[in-house]
Design a protein around this motif. Structure first.
Motif, PDB file in Angstrom:
ATOM      1  N   PRO A  72      -1.960  23.978  14.737  1.00  0.00           N
ATOM      2  CA  PRO A  72      -1.707  24.790  15.933  1.00  0.00           C
ATOM      3  C   PRO A  72      -1.007  24.093  17.095  1.00  0.00           C
ATOM      4  O   PRO A  72      -0.584  24.757  18.033  1.00  0.00           O
ATOM      5  CB  PRO A  72      -3.105  25.233  16.353  1.00  0.00           C
ATOM      6  N   SER A  73      -0.860  22.759  17.052  1.00  0.00           N
ATOM      7  CA  SER A  73      -0.323  22.084  18.236  1.00  0.00           C
ATOM      8  C   SER A  73       0.818  21.129  17.916  1.00  0.00           C
ATOM      9  O   SER A  73       1.038  20.745  16.761  1.00  0.00           O
ATOM     10  CB  SER A  73      -1.431  21.299  18.940  1.00  0.00           C
ATOM     11  N   LEU A  74       1.496  20.736  18.965  1.00  0.00           N
ATOM     12  CA  LEU A  74       2.579  19.765  18.873  1.00  0.00           C
ATOM     13  C   LEU A  74       2.106  18.487  18.192  1.00  0.00           C
ATOM     14  O   LEU A  74       2.790  17.941  17.321  1.00  0.00           O
ATOM     15  CB  LEU A  74       3.105  19.459  20.284  1.00  0.00           C
ATOM     16  N   ASN A  75       0.919  18.006  18.557  1.00  0.00           N
ATOM     17  CA  ASN A  75       0.391  16.765  17.969  1.00  0.00           C
ATOM     18  C   ASN A  75       0.190  16.882  16.461  1.00  0.00           C
ATOM     19  O   ASN A  75       0.339  15.902  15.734  1.00  0.00           O
ATOM     20  CB  ASN A  75      -0.931  16.372  18.634  1.00  0.00           C
ATOM     21  N   ASP A  76      -0.130  18.086  15.979  1.00  0.00           N
ATOM     22  CA  ASP A  76      -0.343  18.292  14.541  1.00  0.00           C
ATOM     23  C   ASP A  76       0.954  18.171  13.747  1.00  0.00           C
ATOM     24  O   ASP A  76       0.945  17.716  12.604  1.00  0.00           O
ATOM     25  CB  ASP A  76      -0.945  19.679  14.274  1.00  0.00           C
ATOM     26  N   VAL A  77       2.067  18.621  14.339  1.00  0.00           N
ATOM     27  CA  VAL A  77       3.336  18.657  13.588  1.00  0.00           C
ATOM     28  C   VAL A  77       4.271  17.502  13.924  1.00  0.00           C
ATOM     29  O   VAL A  77       5.271  17.302  13.231  1.00  0.00           O
ATOM     30  CB  VAL A  77       4.065  20.011  13.781  1.00  0.00           C
ATOM     31  N   GLU A  78       3.964  16.734  14.952  1.00  0.00           N
ATOM     32  CA  GLU A  78       4.804  15.587  15.341  1.00  0.00           C
ATOM     33  C   GLU A  78       5.126  14.665  14.157  1.00  0.00           C
ATOM     34  O   GLU A  78       6.274  14.255  13.977  1.00  0.00           O
ATOM     35  CB  GLU A  78       4.120  14.814  16.477  1.00  0.00           C
ATOM     36  N   PRO A  79       4.145  14.339  13.286  1.00  0.00           N
ATOM     37  CA  PRO A  79       4.440  13.440  12.157  1.00  0.00           C
ATOM     38  C   PRO A  79       5.392  14.044  11.114  1.00  0.00           C
ATOM     39  O   PRO A  79       5.845  13.337  10.216  1.00  0.00           O
ATOM     40  CB  PRO A  79       3.070  13.183  11.522  1.00  0.00           C
ATOM     41  N   MET A  80       5.677  15.326  11.200  1.00  0.00           N
ATOM     42  CA  MET A  80       6.553  15.971  10.218  1.00  0.00           C
ATOM     43  C   MET A  80       8.037  15.698  10.465  1.00  0.00           C
ATOM     44  O   MET A  80       8.860  15.930   9.581  1.00  0.00           O
ATOM     45  CB  MET A  80       6.320  17.484  10.195  1.00  0.00           C
ATOM     46  N   LYS A  81       8.377  15.219  11.654  1.00  0.00           N
ATOM     47  CA  LYS A  81       9.792  14.970  11.971  1.00  0.00           C
ATOM     48  C   LYS A  81      10.406  14.045  10.931  1.00  0.00           C
ATOM     49  O   LYS A  81       9.835  13.024  10.581  1.00  0.00           O
ATOM     50  CB  LYS A  81       9.943  14.356  13.364  1.00  0.00           C
ATOM     51  N   GLY A  82      11.579  14.429  10.436  1.00  0.00           N
ATOM     52  CA  GLY A  82      12.274  13.619   9.444  1.00  0.00           C
ATOM     53  C   GLY A  82      11.915  13.950   8.004  1.00  0.00           C
ATOM     54  O   GLY A  82      12.544  13.458   7.080  1.00  0.00           O
ATOM     55  N   GLY A  83      10.921  14.803   7.814  1.00  0.00           N
ATOM     56  CA  GLY A  83      10.513  15.173   6.465  1.00  0.00           C
ATOM     57  C   GLY A  83      11.281  16.387   5.946  1.00  0.00           C
ATOM     58  O   GLY A  83      12.210  16.875   6.596  1.00  0.00           O
ATOM     59  N   GLU A  84      10.894  16.845   4.784  1.00  0.00           N
ATOM     60  CA  GLU A  84      11.556  17.998   4.161  1.00  0.00           C
ATOM     61  C   GLU A  84      10.518  19.035   3.753  1.00  0.00           C
ATOM     62  O   GLU A  84       9.372  18.700   3.455  1.00  0.00           O
ATOM     63  CB  GLU A  84      12.348  17.560   2.930  1.00  0.00           C
ATOM     64  N   LEU A  85      10.951  20.292   3.727  1.00  0.00           N
ATOM     65  CA  LEU A  85      10.144  21.368   3.175  1.00  0.00           C
ATOM     66  C   LEU A  85      10.731  21.715   1.821  1.00  0.00           C
ATOM     67  O   LEU A  85      11.953  21.767   1.661  1.00  0.00           O
ATOM     68  CB  LEU A  85      10.164  22.587   4.096  1.00  0.00           C
ATOM     69  N   ALA A  86       9.876  21.956   0.855  1.00  0.00           N
ATOM     70  CA  ALA A  86      10.340  22.201  -0.505  1.00  0.00           C
ATOM     71  C   ALA A  86       9.513  23.316  -1.146  1.00  0.00           C
ATOM     72  O   ALA A  86       8.456  23.697  -0.648  1.00  0.00           O
ATOM     73  CB  ALA A  86      10.216  20.926  -1.335  1.00  0.00           C
ATOM     74  N   ILE A  87      10.045  23.812  -2.252  1.00  0.00           N
ATOM     75  CA  ILE A  87       9.333  24.784  -3.078  1.00  0.00           C
ATOM     76  C   ILE A  87       9.235  24.216  -4.492  1.00  0.00           C
ATOM     77  O   ILE A  87       9.988  23.318  -4.862  1.00  0.00           O
ATOM     78  CB  ILE A  87      10.029  26.167  -3.113  1.00  0.00           C
ATOM     79  N   SER A  88       8.331  24.767  -5.272  1.00  0.00           N
ATOM     80  CA  SER A  88       8.178  24.328  -6.659  1.00  0.00           C
ATOM     81  C   SER A  88       9.156  25.092  -7.551  1.00  0.00           C
ATOM     82  O   SER A  88       9.713  26.120  -7.163  1.00  0.00           O
ATOM     83  CB  SER A  88       6.748  24.580  -7.134  1.00  0.00           C
ATOM     84  N   GLU A  89       9.322  24.574  -8.729  1.00  0.00           N
ATOM     85  CA  GLU A  89      10.209  25.213  -9.713  1.00  0.00           C
ATOM     86  C   GLU A  89       9.766  26.651  -9.992  1.00  0.00           C
ATOM     87  O   GLU A  89      10.590  27.547 -10.123  1.00  0.00           O
ATOM     88  CB  GLU A  89      10.196  24.390 -11.001  1.00  0.00           C
TER      89      GLU A  89
END
Length: 172
Positions: A72-89
């Protein structure tokens, strides 16, 4: 996770204080970001993919703004910077004839209709009306090839080969 994962977006920054991330979309399927969908977060430093459920989604400028259940907060998603979102086959749908997933095109070797080897497709850009394929060339700067009928003549994903008819000035 047993199956392969396919990138649908790159997390480039956070947005606001309510747990939204700014995502550059690398898929033609906007419905990938619909609330309720499950995606996988791949950290830039590797590690096990993390399963996330999309809580909200909206488009802002050239970005997808996405938030996730239980973040729910900025602090929760801050570590996601630089990552990727993906889906499964398994989350990939069936495509019509003549349609391809980005991961099937990236890595293909590009040749001209006269047989000249140009290089290898390293990235696909989606700036507007048509995709642009970025071709890594040996000893030269990358070439940008529009994915249009007049240029791309044949695609063989099984052999990882693409044949093009370059327009004047395209490979300069």
């Amino acid at each position: 996770m047993e199956s392969s994962l396919y990138t649908i977006g790159k997390v480039v920054n956070t947005h606001g204080v309510r747990g939204e991330v700014r995502v550059i979309q690398v898929t033609d399927f906007e419905d990938r970001f619909e609330p309720g969908n499950v995606v996988y977060f791949i950290s830039p430093d590797g590690g096990k993919p993390q399963t996330l459920t999309i809580r909200t989604h909206r488009t802002h400028k050239n970005f997808q703004l996405v938030s996730f259940e239980d973040y729910p907060s900025l602090n929760d998603v801050e570590p996601m910077k630089g990552g990727e979102l993906a889906i499964s086959e398994e989350q990939q749908g069936e495509l019509s004839e003549g349609e391809f997933y980005y991961h099937e095109i990236i890595g293909c070797e590009v040749h001209t209709t006269s047989g000249e080897h140009i290089g290898q497709i390293k990235e696909i850009l989606s700036p507007g009306a048509n995709d642009v394929w970025v071709i890594k060339r040996k000893g030269k700067k990358d070439a940008l090839i529009p994915y249009i009928e007049q240029v791309v003549k044949q695609i063989n994903v099984d052999e990882k080969k693409v044949t093009i008819e370059p327009m004047e000035g395209l490979l300069d």
